[in-house]
Design a protein around this motif. Structure first.
Motif, PDB file in Angstrom:
ATOM      1  N   GLU A 121       0.691  -1.219   0.088  1.00  0.00           N
ATOM      2  CA  GLU A 121      -0.007   0.156  -0.009  1.00  0.00           C
ATOM      3  C   GLU A 121       0.871   1.292   0.136  1.00  0.00           C
ATOM      4  O   GLU A 121       0.534   2.208  -0.825  1.00  0.00           O
ATOM      5  CB  GLU A 121      -0.958  -0.034   1.120  1.00  0.00           C
ATOM      6  CG  GLU A 121      -1.700   1.355   1.338  1.00  0.00           C
ATOM      7  CD  GLU A 121      -2.590   1.355   2.586  1.00  0.00           C
ATOM      8  OE1 GLU A 121      -3.582   2.367   2.436  1.00  0.00           O
ATOM      9  OE2 GLU A 121      -2.480   0.333   3.516  1.00  0.00           O
ATOM     10  N   ALA A 122       2.062   1.295   0.762  1.00  0.00           N
ATOM     11  CA  ALA A 122       2.904   2.375   0.858  1.00  0.00           C
ATOM     12  C   ALA A 122       3.387   2.623  -0.326  1.00  0.00           C
ATOM     13  O   ALA A 122       3.556   3.587  -0.759  1.00  0.00           O
ATOM     14  CB  ALA A 122       4.077   2.331   1.990  1.00  0.00           C
ATOM     15  N   ARG A 123       3.988   1.507  -1.162  1.00  0.00           N
ATOM     16  CA  ARG A 123       4.543   1.857  -2.448  1.00  0.00           C
ATOM     17  C   ARG A 123       3.570   2.326  -3.566  1.00  0.00           C
ATOM     18  O   ARG A 123       4.068   3.292  -4.084  1.00  0.00           O
ATOM     19  CB  ARG A 123       4.978   0.308  -2.964  1.00  0.00           C
ATOM     20  CG  ARG A 123       5.763   0.567  -4.105  1.00  0.00           C
ATOM     21  CD  ARG A 123       6.477  -0.937  -4.720  1.00  0.00           C
ATOM     22  NE  ARG A 123       7.211  -1.363  -3.640  1.00  0.00           N
ATOM     23  CZ  ARG A 123       6.890  -2.803  -2.821  1.00  0.00           C
ATOM     24  NH1 ARG A 123       5.690  -3.212  -2.915  1.00  0.00           N
ATOM     25  NH2 ARG A 123       7.895  -3.089  -2.087  1.00  0.00           N
ATOM     26  N   GLU A 124       2.421   1.860  -3.459  1.00  0.00           N
ATOM     27  CA  GLU A 124       1.312   2.325  -4.389  1.00  0.00           C
ATOM     28  C   GLU A 124       1.055   3.728  -4.098  1.00  0.00           C
ATOM     29  O   GLU A 124       0.879   4.580  -4.955  1.00  0.00           O
ATOM     30  CB  GLU A 124       0.059   1.251  -4.236  1.00  0.00           C
ATOM     31  CG  GLU A 124       0.252   0.021  -4.879  1.00  0.00           C
ATOM     32  CD  GLU A 124      -0.914  -0.922  -4.747  1.00  0.00           C
ATOM     33  OE1 GLU A 124      -2.053  -0.204  -4.339  1.00  0.00           O
ATOM     34  OE2 GLU A 124      -0.924  -2.054  -4.735  1.00  0.00           O
ATOM     35  N   HIS A 125       0.914   4.042  -2.923  1.00  0.00           N
ATOM     36  CA  HIS A 125       0.490   5.436  -2.435  1.00  0.00           C
ATOM     37  C   HIS A 125       1.676   6.320  -2.950  1.00  0.00           C
ATOM     38  O   HIS A 125       1.477   7.352  -3.221  1.00  0.00           O
ATOM     39  CB  HIS A 125       0.240   5.318  -0.904  1.00  0.00           C
ATOM     40  CG  HIS A 125      -0.205   6.702  -0.339  1.00  0.00           C
ATOM     41  ND1 HIS A 125      -1.459   6.991  -0.069  1.00  0.00           N
ATOM     42  CD2 HIS A 125       0.407   7.872   0.172  1.00  0.00           C
ATOM     43  CE1 HIS A 125      -1.614   8.233   0.202  1.00  0.00           C
ATOM     44  NE2 HIS A 125      -0.603   8.890   0.413  1.00  0.00           N
ATOM     45  N   TYR A 126       2.885   6.066  -2.604  1.00  0.00           N
ATOM     46  CA  TYR A 126       4.048   6.703  -3.100  1.00  0.00           C
ATOM     47  C   TYR A 126       4.097   7.188  -4.324  1.00  0.00           C
ATOM     48  O   TYR A 126       4.416   8.241  -4.615  1.00  0.00           O
ATOM     49  CB  TYR A 126       5.285   6.175  -2.150  1.00  0.00           C
ATOM     50  CG  TYR A 126       6.667   6.656  -2.450  1.00  0.00           C
ATOM     51  CD1 TYR A 126       6.753   8.106  -2.302  1.00  0.00           C
ATOM     52  CD2 TYR A 126       7.631   5.851  -3.128  1.00  0.00           C
ATOM     53  CE1 TYR A 126       8.054   8.534  -2.469  1.00  0.00           C
ATOM     54  CE2 TYR A 126       8.953   6.333  -3.172  1.00  0.00           C
ATOM     55  CZ  TYR A 126       9.363   7.844  -2.973  1.00  0.00           C
ATOM     56  OH  TYR A 126      10.465   8.552  -2.958  1.00  0.00           O
ATOM     57  N   HIS A 127       4.009   6.114  -5.283  1.00  0.00           N
ATOM     58  CA  HIS A 127       4.131   6.424  -6.480  1.00  0.00           C
ATOM     59  C   HIS A 127       2.819   7.255  -7.063  1.00  0.00           C
ATOM     60  O   HIS A 127       3.027   8.036  -8.336  1.00  0.00           O
ATOM     61  CB  HIS A 127       4.113   5.076  -7.250  1.00  0.00           C
ATOM     62  CG  HIS A 127       5.719   4.505  -7.200  1.00  0.00           C
ATOM     63  ND1 HIS A 127       6.785   5.108  -7.782  1.00  0.00           N
ATOM     64  CD2 HIS A 127       6.154   3.678  -6.464  1.00  0.00           C
ATOM     65  CE1 HIS A 127       7.880   4.158  -7.368  1.00  0.00           C
ATOM     66  NE2 HIS A 127       7.618   3.371  -6.529  1.00  0.00           N
ATOM     67  N   ALA A 128       1.708   7.077  -6.610  1.00  0.00           N
ATOM     68  CA  ALA A 128       0.665   7.705  -6.831  1.00  0.00           C
ATOM     69  C   ALA A 128       0.499   9.096  -6.678  1.00  0.00           C
ATOM     70  O   ALA A 128      -0.081  10.028  -7.210  1.00  0.00           O
ATOM     71  CB  ALA A 128      -0.665   7.081  -6.381  1.00  0.00           C
ATOM     72  N   ARG A 129       0.952   9.581  -5.296  1.00  0.00           N
ATOM     73  CA  ARG A 129       0.716  10.874  -5.034  1.00  0.00           C
ATOM     74  C   ARG A 129       1.873  11.776  -5.070  1.00  0.00           C
ATOM     75  O   ARG A 129       1.910  12.827  -5.020  1.00  0.00           O
ATOM     76  CB  ARG A 129       0.405  10.586  -3.322  1.00  0.00           C
ATOM     77  CG  ARG A 129      -0.838  10.084  -3.030  1.00  0.00           C
ATOM     78  CD  ARG A 129      -1.903  11.018  -2.952  1.00  0.00           C
ATOM     79  NE  ARG A 129      -1.679  11.985  -2.020  1.00  0.00           N
ATOM     80  CZ  ARG A 129      -2.035  13.358  -2.111  1.00  0.00           C
ATOM     81  NH1 ARG A 129      -3.079  13.639  -3.195  1.00  0.00           N
ATOM     82  NH2 ARG A 129      -1.920  14.162  -1.196  1.00  0.00           N
ATOM     83  N   LEU A 130       3.134  11.005  -5.079  1.00  0.00           N
ATOM     84  CA  LEU A 130       4.580  11.932  -5.130  1.00  0.00           C
ATOM     85  C   LEU A 130       5.368  11.539  -6.421  1.00  0.00           C
ATOM     86  O   LEU A 130       5.185  10.599  -7.098  1.00  0.00           O
ATOM     87  CB  LEU A 130       5.309  11.549  -3.960  1.00  0.00           C
ATOM     88  CG  LEU A 130       4.710  11.963  -2.457  1.00  0.00           C
ATOM     89  CD1 LEU A 130       5.334  11.193  -1.347  1.00  0.00           C
ATOM     90  CD2 LEU A 130       4.548  13.423  -2.254  1.00  0.00           C
TER      91      LEU A 130
END
Length: 141
Positions: A122-131
């Motif tokens: 989830e962190a990996r997906e969030h990181y690449h989607a938001r930043l």
């Protein structure tokens, strides 16, 4: 130690722990039992450091985006260590100094929780989607 630790499964759960001050640090290592027997070593000099190196999770004052964005970034910065046999876990402790990368060195460790692979995904997906993941910062003005 580790037997009493629960597992954090979502970025929201991680955010709540950090906001409450329960888990202000992240560490990638074999785990609390392994770390309790010796401090961290500076790999370049071979010197033992006076504590265990950790990654602070609290966002700095200049960070105005959601805390989840900061935490996803922090979690993802050290994912390569998973390939080296490390496991992510959350902790608190007493800071005694800084390591060679200006990371806090802690003693009197208080293990809090393991981080699940679902949380890492989830962190990996969030990181690449938001930043803008992986963008260089050395061109600052």
């Amino acid at each position: 130690m580790a037997a009493e630790m629960f597992t954090v499964h979502t970025l929201r759960e991680l955010t709540e722990l950090v906001e409450m001050g329960v888990a202000p640090y992240l560490r990638y290592s074999p785990g609390p039992e392994s770390d309790a027997s010796h401090p961290s070593t500076d790999h370049e000099s071979g010197l033992l450091m006076p504590g265990v190196s950790v990654n602070p999770l609290a966002a700095p004052g200049w960070w105005t985006l959601p805390l989840e964005d900061w935490l996803a970034r922090r979690v993802c910065q050290y994912l390569r260590e998973l390939d080296e046999g490390a496991r992510p876990w959350l902790l608190s402790g007493r800071q005694v100094d800084f390591g060679p990368d200006n990371e806090p060195l802690l003693v009197d460790l208080n293990p809090v929780a393991w981080m699940s692979t679902d949380l890492l995904d989830e962190a990996r997906e969030h990181y690449h989607a938001r930043l803008n993941a992986g963008t260089a910062t050395h061109n600052d003005h």
